[in-house]
Design a protein around this motif. Sequence first.
Motif, PDB file in Angstrom:
ATOM      1  N   ARG A 535       0.938  -1.284   0.138  1.00 43.31           N
ATOM      2  CA  ARG A 535      -0.032   0.019  -0.099  1.00 43.31           C
ATOM      3  C   ARG A 535       0.784   1.218  -0.134  1.00 43.31           C
ATOM      4  O   ARG A 535       0.619   2.349  -0.739  1.00 43.31           O
ATOM      5  CB  ARG A 535      -0.909  -0.050   1.147  1.00 43.31           C
ATOM      6  CG  ARG A 535      -1.872  -1.205   1.110  1.00 43.31           C
ATOM      7  CD  ARG A 535      -3.040  -1.166   0.030  1.00 43.31           C
ATOM      8  NE  ARG A 535      -3.821  -2.118   0.393  1.00 43.31           N
ATOM      9  CZ  ARG A 535      -4.819  -2.419  -0.389  1.00 43.31           C
ATOM     10  NH1 ARG A 535      -4.941  -1.887  -1.676  1.00 43.31           N
ATOM     11  NH2 ARG A 535      -5.859  -3.228  -0.351  1.00 43.31           N
ATOM     12  N   ILE A 558      -2.987  -9.041  -1.543  1.00 40.45           N
ATOM     13  CA  ILE A 558      -4.157  -7.887  -1.688  1.00 40.45           C
ATOM     14  C   ILE A 558      -5.514  -8.373  -1.642  1.00 40.45           C
ATOM     15  O   ILE A 558      -6.424  -7.911  -1.011  1.00 40.45           O
ATOM     16  CB  ILE A 558      -3.891  -6.943  -2.676  1.00 40.45           C
ATOM     17  CG1 ILE A 558      -2.369  -6.001  -2.738  1.00 40.45           C
ATOM     18  CG2 ILE A 558      -4.996  -5.790  -2.628  1.00 40.45           C
ATOM     19  CD1 ILE A 558      -2.426  -5.317  -1.199  1.00 40.45           C
ATOM     20  N   SER A 561      -6.412  -9.897   1.644  1.00 49.20           N
ATOM     21  CA  SER A 561      -6.505  -8.889   2.434  1.00 49.20           C
ATOM     22  C   SER A 561      -8.034  -8.241   2.346  1.00 49.20           C
ATOM     23  O   SER A 561      -8.664  -8.116   3.637  1.00 49.20           O
ATOM     24  CB  SER A 561      -5.743  -7.750   2.497  1.00 49.20           C
ATOM     25  OG  SER A 561      -5.922  -6.697   3.182  1.00 49.20           O
ATOM     26  N   GLU A 562      -8.510  -8.076   1.006  1.00 48.88           N
ATOM     27  CA  GLU A 562      -9.714  -7.636   0.922  1.00 48.88           C
ATOM     28  C   GLU A 562     -10.786  -8.373   1.327  1.00 48.88           C
ATOM     29  O   GLU A 562     -11.876  -8.223   1.795  1.00 48.88           O
ATOM     30  CB  GLU A 562      -9.980  -7.036  -0.541  1.00 48.88           C
ATOM     31  CG  GLU A 562      -9.044  -5.857  -0.974  1.00 48.88           C
ATOM     32  CD  GLU A 562      -9.020  -5.673  -2.375  1.00 48.88           C
ATOM     33  OE1 GLU A 562      -9.650  -6.333  -3.067  1.00 48.88           O
ATOM     34  OE2 GLU A 562      -8.626  -4.662  -2.992  1.00 48.88           O
ATOM     35  N   ARG A 563     -10.687  -9.740   1.149  1.00 49.58           N
ATOM     36  CA  ARG A 563     -11.540 -10.793   1.611  1.00 49.58           C
ATOM     37  C   ARG A 563     -11.908 -10.831   2.946  1.00 49.58           C
ATOM     38  O   ARG A 563     -12.777 -10.997   3.578  1.00 49.58           O
ATOM     39  CB  ARG A 563     -11.172 -12.139   0.905  1.00 49.58           C
ATOM     40  CG  ARG A 563     -12.379 -13.119   1.248  1.00 49.58           C
ATOM     41  CD  ARG A 563     -11.942 -14.441   0.100  1.00 49.58           C
ATOM     42  NE  ARG A 563     -10.695 -15.144   0.328  1.00 49.58           N
ATOM     43  CZ  ARG A 563     -10.331 -15.981   1.070  1.00 49.58           C
ATOM     44  NH1 ARG A 563     -11.429 -16.659   1.550  1.00 49.58           N
ATOM     45  NH2 ARG A 563      -9.249 -16.525   0.988  1.00 49.58           N
ATOM     46  N   HIS A 566     -13.953  -7.872   3.883  1.00 45.17           N
ATOM     47  CA  HIS A 566     -15.311  -8.269   3.354  1.00 45.17           C
ATOM     48  C   HIS A 566     -15.982  -9.154   4.592  1.00 45.17           C
ATOM     49  O   HIS A 566     -17.271  -9.182   4.674  1.00 45.17           O
ATOM     50  CB  HIS A 566     -15.425  -8.618   2.085  1.00 45.17           C
ATOM     51  CG  HIS A 566     -16.826  -9.038   1.478  1.00 45.17           C
ATOM     52  ND1 HIS A 566     -17.648  -8.036   1.368  1.00 45.17           N
ATOM     53  CD2 HIS A 566     -17.241 -10.267   1.267  1.00 45.17           C
ATOM     54  CE1 HIS A 566     -18.740  -8.711   1.001  1.00 45.17           C
ATOM     55  NE2 HIS A 566     -18.516  -9.969   0.501  1.00 45.17           N
TER      56      HIS A 566
END
Length: 723
Positions: A535, A558, A561-563, A566
Amino acid sequence: MKADTIFDLPEVLDVLGTLLPQGTLYRCIQVSKIWHATFIPHLWRTFTERSVQQSKWSRDLFFAIQAQINDPQNLEWYKDVYRRHAKYIRHLTICTPTILDACLDGTFEQLRSGSYSENVSIRSSGTTTTKPASASTAVNDVGGSLMTNLESLDLNILNHTIAFYFQMQLPGGSFGQSSTSVFTSTGFGTSLSDANTNNITGENNNSSNSTNNATTNTTLATTVTAASLSPLDTEKAFVKACQRLVLNNPRLRTLSSVYSMKILQDFEGGVGSVLRSLKSLVCVPTDGLIPGVLPPNVTHLKLISSFSLHLNSHSFASRGPGTTALVHEGLKSLEVDCVESATHIKGLLTQTPSLQTLSINTFLSSSGFGGDFATADPISVVISWPASQITVLKCKQTRDAFSSSYGFEDFLSCFPLLVEYHDEVWFPAIGAQLAKYCPLLEVIRIYQAASEFHSFATDRNPWHRPKGLPVNDSVSTLLTGLTRLRILDIRYEAIKAENILETPWVCLDLETFRCQIAEVPFLTDEEEQQVQEIRQRETQATSSALEYIRTDEEDALIALSERCVHTREVIMAQLSKLTSLKFLSLSPDFKTGIDLFGSHFNPKRVYKSERDGRSYIRYDDVMPDTLYFRLKYGLHQLASLTKLEYLSFESMDHRMETADIEWFASHLPRLREMRGLVTEAYVGMEPDPKNDALVALIRKLRPDVVQNQSLSRYLSYYSKYEH
């Protein structure tokens, strides 16, 4: 005399006496004469000889009797204690016939004199018959009872105890045993405690006259031997005494004994003519089924096993042509000590069409579960379960019963109206059956507790969930299928996170939720550091008007990380819909379920800190694949839980920061207890200044919220192992 305070008014003290435990009552009778006279009836209201239920004063009385038992005159004095206080007793539990001998004057005299022949005739064939007892003969002809206000009676006496009791005083022998047989009656101690018997008896100095008279009248009887009497005679005498006691207590509501049916079966005119107040009965089954004759108003029945009873699953399955088990329409609650087969439980359900509550204490499977009493073979017939009116089902020791006993596969299909299900253990088959057959279910409670002192896992004392082991989710089917569910208490089971994402819950009226949520995607500390670096590089490239192109590994990291974010946001959103929630526990503290200190030299348990070089104990039961109570992971959605009073996240990697603690303090107004932050009692744990600061902050912002922990009462035992 004018009372100085309200505590000198007997009327006020009498009300207080109904609220105080026996230990406090015993201390109260030693305060003053007024208190003594007022509290003595309350002290004697409940009298038990069971050692696990006894209070100190009743144990002292038994120890005193045992110490003086060689002297019949002193023994008679103690028996007179029973006589003087019998009128106060409402709830009686006995393990020896002593109190019956004292309070049913003359009931055992025929037996002691060797002339036990009244009401007993011997036929030419050699069999004996007993003349039935009626209320009139029991009260007028046979005699009355000093106990006439009993509400519950538990006769916890075995036949050998009765036989030995009547081996009375012999020259050089002891009461309750012959000179050649050594036996101490159940309920008596072995030594004299420091008992103030004047306080126990509730008598002043003028009680000596009545004591001396009672001693004069009965000393002779206690010195007569009945060594030649058979156990059958002594048992009959005991049953007759119990009949007399029951008939003299018209308000008796509960009767419990292996002799219950023998006490009831010989009443002239039937049981219904004399025992209309009886509501609860504990007795031995007849061929595994409910006895044919019960008092008319009994609504709760418990079938118990005894040493002389040996259930045979085929006895009630093949009673012969033309034989039908009697149906008991009035029974609302049934408790069974032992169920050996599906046919057995079917027979009981057939007898009780109006049953509302069924409790099963032991299932004995075809594979021999249950020990030496498991003798039933599997019955190779298809079970057609009768539909019942049962709304509450309570089970114990059911592990493997439904899976290994033939016929139990669809056991729950006969409970379409079930509202509450209670058990000691849980396994997937039960969850599927409950969701399929019990749409009205509101309460599921599994009393499965981790062992505090055992180093091994059992069905009832499970291990913590090993890291990386797939979860067998048998709970989601309940949450997505039972719309009326209010209480879900299955603390050692786990729900897969992906199942929450796929199917929303329908039980939106949940008030208690105690279950784990597992297999939530997570990043290790190293991976989180890598995500931060990616990032930062992207930010720097953007500020320089450059395009940063990720590698495949960076894209995967990434995406993970988003999962993580969410998934946790969706789960938080699902929890936020449970607006009636008062109790929320998302993870138990498994430290009580493993043995940390059985071998404290184990290198897997002990490590050296890089911070100070000291050795500490590693608590490795914290699960990383759980929720994080962080605002950036959707914590703010829980603001809808305005009724929440209890929150537990022990053994979870909560990852909270200062902002998260401040949110908890300001958005959950009814919160009263939190578990998961405090680790003060964890012996040998490395200090965590960051976590300590969070605890101090929440205590400052919300002093009304108790910060608790599961191990505060137990780990002090292991303080000697602290490193």
